[in-house]
Design a protein around this motif. Structure first.
Motif, PDB file in Angstrom:
ATOM      1  N   GLN A  55      19.644   0.059   5.030  1.00 58.04           N
ATOM      2  CA  GLN A  55      20.664  -0.915   4.637  1.00 58.04           C
ATOM      3  C   GLN A  55      20.047  -2.075   3.860  1.00 58.04           C
ATOM      4  O   GLN A  55      20.570  -2.498   2.824  1.00 58.04           O
ATOM      5  N   TYR A  56      18.921  -2.570   4.359  1.00 56.46           N
ATOM      6  CA  TYR A  56      18.260  -3.691   3.681  1.00 56.46           C
ATOM      7  C   TYR A  56      17.747  -3.274   2.301  1.00 56.46           C
ATOM      8  O   TYR A  56      17.857  -4.033   1.331  1.00 56.46           O
ATOM      9  N   SER A  57      17.189  -2.065   2.210  1.00 57.80           N
ATOM     10  CA  SER A  57      16.629  -1.608   0.938  1.00 57.80           C
ATOM     11  C   SER A  57      17.706  -1.441  -0.127  1.00 57.80           C
ATOM     12  O   SER A  57      17.462  -1.681  -1.311  1.00 57.80           O
ATOM     13  N   PHE A  64      13.053  -5.895  -1.004  1.00 53.56           N
ATOM     14  CA  PHE A  64      12.495  -4.741  -0.304  1.00 53.56           C
ATOM     15  C   PHE A  64      11.190  -4.285  -0.959  1.00 53.56           C
ATOM     16  O   PHE A  64      10.222  -3.952  -0.272  1.00 53.56           O
ATOM     17  N   GLU A  65      11.155  -4.284  -2.288  1.00 56.07           N
ATOM     18  CA  GLU A  65       9.930  -3.901  -3.000  1.00 56.07           C
ATOM     19  C   GLU A  65       8.784  -4.855  -2.658  1.00 56.07           C
ATOM     20  O   GLU A  65       7.642  -4.429  -2.487  1.00 56.07           O
ATOM     21  N   LYS A  66       9.098  -6.142  -2.540  1.00 60.75           N
ATOM     22  CA  LYS A  66       8.067  -7.118  -2.174  1.00 60.75           C
ATOM     23  C   LYS A  66       7.542  -6.849  -0.763  1.00 60.75           C
ATOM     24  O   LYS A  66       6.335  -6.917  -0.517  1.00 60.75           O
ATOM     25  N   LEU A  67       8.467  -6.554   0.152  1.00 62.48           N
ATOM     26  CA  LEU A  67       8.056  -6.264   1.528  1.00 62.48           C
ATOM     27  C   LEU A  67       7.175  -5.017   1.591  1.00 62.48           C
ATOM     28  O   LEU A  67       6.202  -4.966   2.346  1.00 62.48           O
ATOM     29  N   VAL A  68       7.521  -4.011   0.793  1.00 66.95           N
ATOM     30  CA  VAL A  68       6.725  -2.777   0.764  1.00 66.95           C
ATOM     31  C   VAL A  68       5.325  -3.064   0.237  1.00 66.95           C
ATOM     32  O   VAL A  68       4.328  -2.568   0.769  1.00 66.95           O
ATOM     33  N   SER A 150       5.695  -0.499  -5.978  1.00 69.67           N
ATOM     34  CA  SER A 150       7.085  -0.594  -6.435  1.00 69.67           C
ATOM     35  C   SER A 150       7.695   0.792  -6.594  1.00 69.67           C
ATOM     36  O   SER A 150       8.849   1.025  -6.221  1.00 69.67           O
ATOM     37  N   GLN A 151       6.909   1.713  -7.141  1.00 68.08           N
ATOM     38  CA  GLN A 151       7.402   3.077  -7.314  1.00 68.08           C
ATOM     39  C   GLN A 151       7.673   3.734  -5.968  1.00 68.08           C
ATOM     40  O   GLN A 151       8.662   4.442  -5.796  1.00 68.08           O
ATOM     41  N   ARG A 152       6.801   3.471  -5.016  1.00 69.80           N
ATOM     42  CA  ARG A 152       6.992   4.050  -3.686  1.00 69.80           C
ATOM     43  C   ARG A 152       8.241   3.477  -3.029  1.00 69.80           C
ATOM     44  O   ARG A 152       8.985   4.185  -2.347  1.00 69.80           O
ATOM     45  N   ALA A 153       8.457   2.180  -3.224  1.00 69.42           N
ATOM     46  CA  ALA A 153       9.668   1.557  -2.678  1.00 69.42           C
ATOM     47  C   ALA A 153      10.916   2.159  -3.316  1.00 69.42           C
ATOM     48  O   ALA A 153      11.912   2.431  -2.632  1.00 69.42           O
ATOM     49  N   LYS A 154      10.864   2.390  -4.622  1.00 60.53           N
ATOM     50  CA  LYS A 154      12.015   2.968  -5.326  1.00 60.53           C
ATOM     51  C   LYS A 154      12.289   4.395  -4.860  1.00 60.53           C
ATOM     52  O   LYS A 154      13.443   4.824  -4.765  1.00 60.53           O
ATOM     53  N   LYS A 155      11.223   5.133  -4.570  1.00 66.58           N
ATOM     54  CA  LYS A 155      11.402   6.497  -4.061  1.00 66.58           C
ATOM     55  C   LYS A 155      12.099   6.471  -2.700  1.00 66.58           C
ATOM     56  O   LYS A 155      12.971   7.299  -2.422  1.00 66.58           O
ATOM     57  N   PHE A 156      11.703   5.507  -1.871  1.00 67.45           N
ATOM     58  CA  PHE A 156      12.340   5.398  -0.556  1.00 67.45           C
ATOM     59  C   PHE A 156      13.810   5.005  -0.716  1.00 67.45           C
ATOM     60  O   PHE A 156      14.680   5.535  -0.011  1.00 67.45           O
ATOM     61  N   GLU A 209       5.464  -2.785   8.862  1.00 68.67           N
ATOM     62  CA  GLU A 209       5.630  -3.826   9.878  1.00 68.67           C
ATOM     63  C   GLU A 209       5.778  -5.168   9.180  1.00 68.67           C
ATOM     64  O   GLU A 209       4.865  -5.627   8.502  1.00 68.67           O
ATOM     65  N   ASN A 210       6.920  -5.800   9.328  1.00 63.02           N
ATOM     66  CA  ASN A 210       7.195  -7.074   8.677  1.00 63.02           C
ATOM     67  C   ASN A 210       8.340  -7.779   9.388  1.00 63.02           C
ATOM     68  O   ASN A 210       8.723  -7.400  10.493  1.00 63.02           O
TER      69      ASN A 210
END
Length: 278
Positions: A55-57, A64-68, A150-156, A209-210
Motif C-alpha cells: 500500500q505504501y509503495s 518508497f524508492e528512498k526507503l529501499v 531505484s530499479q529494484r524498488a520499481k520492480k517491487f 527494516e525502516n
C-alpha cells in the motif's frame, strides 16, 4: 525452514520447523531447538507486512524508492566495503598474471623454456586469471545492484500492482514476494505462550527494516503488555479448568458435596456464635 503437520488430540496443526535443527545432532546442527511456530501465525504476520508495504509503495512511490535505497545500503554496507577492498587486489593480480604470461610466451618463443613446462605454467596462470575475472564480474554486478536500488524498488512496485490484496497468501505470492523467512527462538524456551520474532526478506528490496516496518513491529511497552495478557490468559485457562472440574465433580458427587457444604456451614455458624459469646 520446514513445515510439519502435527496430529494431536484430534486436531491438525501446521508448524514451521528449523531446517538446521532438523538435520539432527549427528550432522552437527547449528540450532539446539526447533524454535517452531504455528504456520497460520507466520502467514498472518507476513500478510500484514505485505499489505502495509504494498500500500505504501503504491501511494508513495518516490518515498518508497528512498526507503529501499536506505534499507539496501544498510544491508549491503559490509559487503560493499569488502568488495571495494577486494576489487583493486583482483585488478593488480590480473595485471601481474598478464605480465607473467607475456614473459612465459617470450621465453617459450625464444627457446628458453620447454614446451611442456610452458603449457603447464600457462594452464595454471590461465585458470587463476579466469577465476579472478569471474569474481571481478560478480563484484561489478553486486555494485550495480547496489546502485540500481531505484530499479529494484520499481520492480517491487510493479509486482505489488498485480495484486489487489493479500488476504490469502498463495504459494505463488510467497515465491514472488519473499526470498526467505527467519523464525527466531522464543523469548522463553519451552513455554507455550511466548513472544517470538520473525524476519522476512523480500525479493528485490531485501530485509527492508525502516520506519514503515517499525510501525508493524511491537514496541517494548506493547511486548510487556502482550506478556501480561499471555500470563492472564494462562491464569484464566487454569481458573476455567478448575471451574469445569468442580462442576463435573459436583455433578458426579452431589450428595457428598451437599454434606460437605452443610458441614462447612455448621462450622461457620459455630465460629460466629463463639465470637459473639466472647
Amino acid at each position: 525452514m520446514h513445515i510439519r503437520t502435527i496430529y494431536k488430540n484430534g486436531k491438525v496443526q501446521h508448524v514451521t520447523y528449523c531446517s538446521e535443527y532438523a538435520k539432527g545432532k549427528a550432522k552437527h546442527s547449528k540450532c539446539n531447538s526447533p524454535h517452531r511456530i504455528d504456520v497460520d501465525e507466520v502467514m498472518e504476520n507476513i500478510a500484514e507486512v505485505l499489505r502495509k508495504i504494498a500500500q505504501y509503495s503504491l501511494e508513495n512511490r518516490a518515498d518508497f524508492e528512498k526507503l529501499v535505497k536506505v534499507s539496501l545500503y544498510k544491508e549491503q554496507t559490509e559487503e560493499v566495503k569488502k568488495n571495494q577492498k577486494r576489487m583493486p587486489q583482483i585488478t593488480d593480480r590480473m595485471e601481474q598474471i598478464e605480465r607473467v604470461m607475456n614473459k612465459l610466451y617470450e621465453d617459450n618463443a625464444l627457446g628458453n623454456m620447454d614446451t611442456e613446462r610452458y603449457e603447464q605454467l600457462s594452464r595454471k596462470y590461465a585458470e587463476e586469471y579466469y577465476t579472478l575475472k569471474a569474481e571481478k564480474e560478480e563484484i561489478k554486478e553486486r555494485f550495480s545492484e547496489c546502485e540500481n536500488a531505484s530499479q529494484r524498488a520499481k520492480k517491487f512496485i510493479g509486482l505489488a500492482e498485480s495484486y489487489s490484496n493479500f488476504e490469502e497468501l498463495t504459494p505463488t505470492i510467497i515465491n514472488e514476494f519473499i526470498s526467505k523467512i527467519i523464525v527466531h527462538e522464543r523469548d522463553v524456551k519451552r513455554a507455550k505462550y511466548v513472544v517470538q520474532r520473525i524476519e522476512v526478506y523480500f525479493n528485490y528490496i531485501g530485509k527492508f527494516e525502516n520506519e514503515l516496518t517499525k510501525q508493524i513491529e511491537p514496541t517494548e511497552q506493547e511486548m510487556l503488555q502482550m506478556r501480561k495478557e499471555i500470563e492472564e490468559a494462562k491464569k484464566e485457562k487454569a481458573r476455567a479448568y478448575r471451574r469445569a472440574y468442580y462442576k463435573e465433580y459436583r455433578a458426579n458427587n452431589l450428595e457428598k458435596c451437599r454434606e460437605y457444604e452443610k458441614l462447612k456451614a455448621r462450622e461457620y455458624r459455630a465460629k460466629k456464635k463463639l465470637q459473639r459469646a466472647t
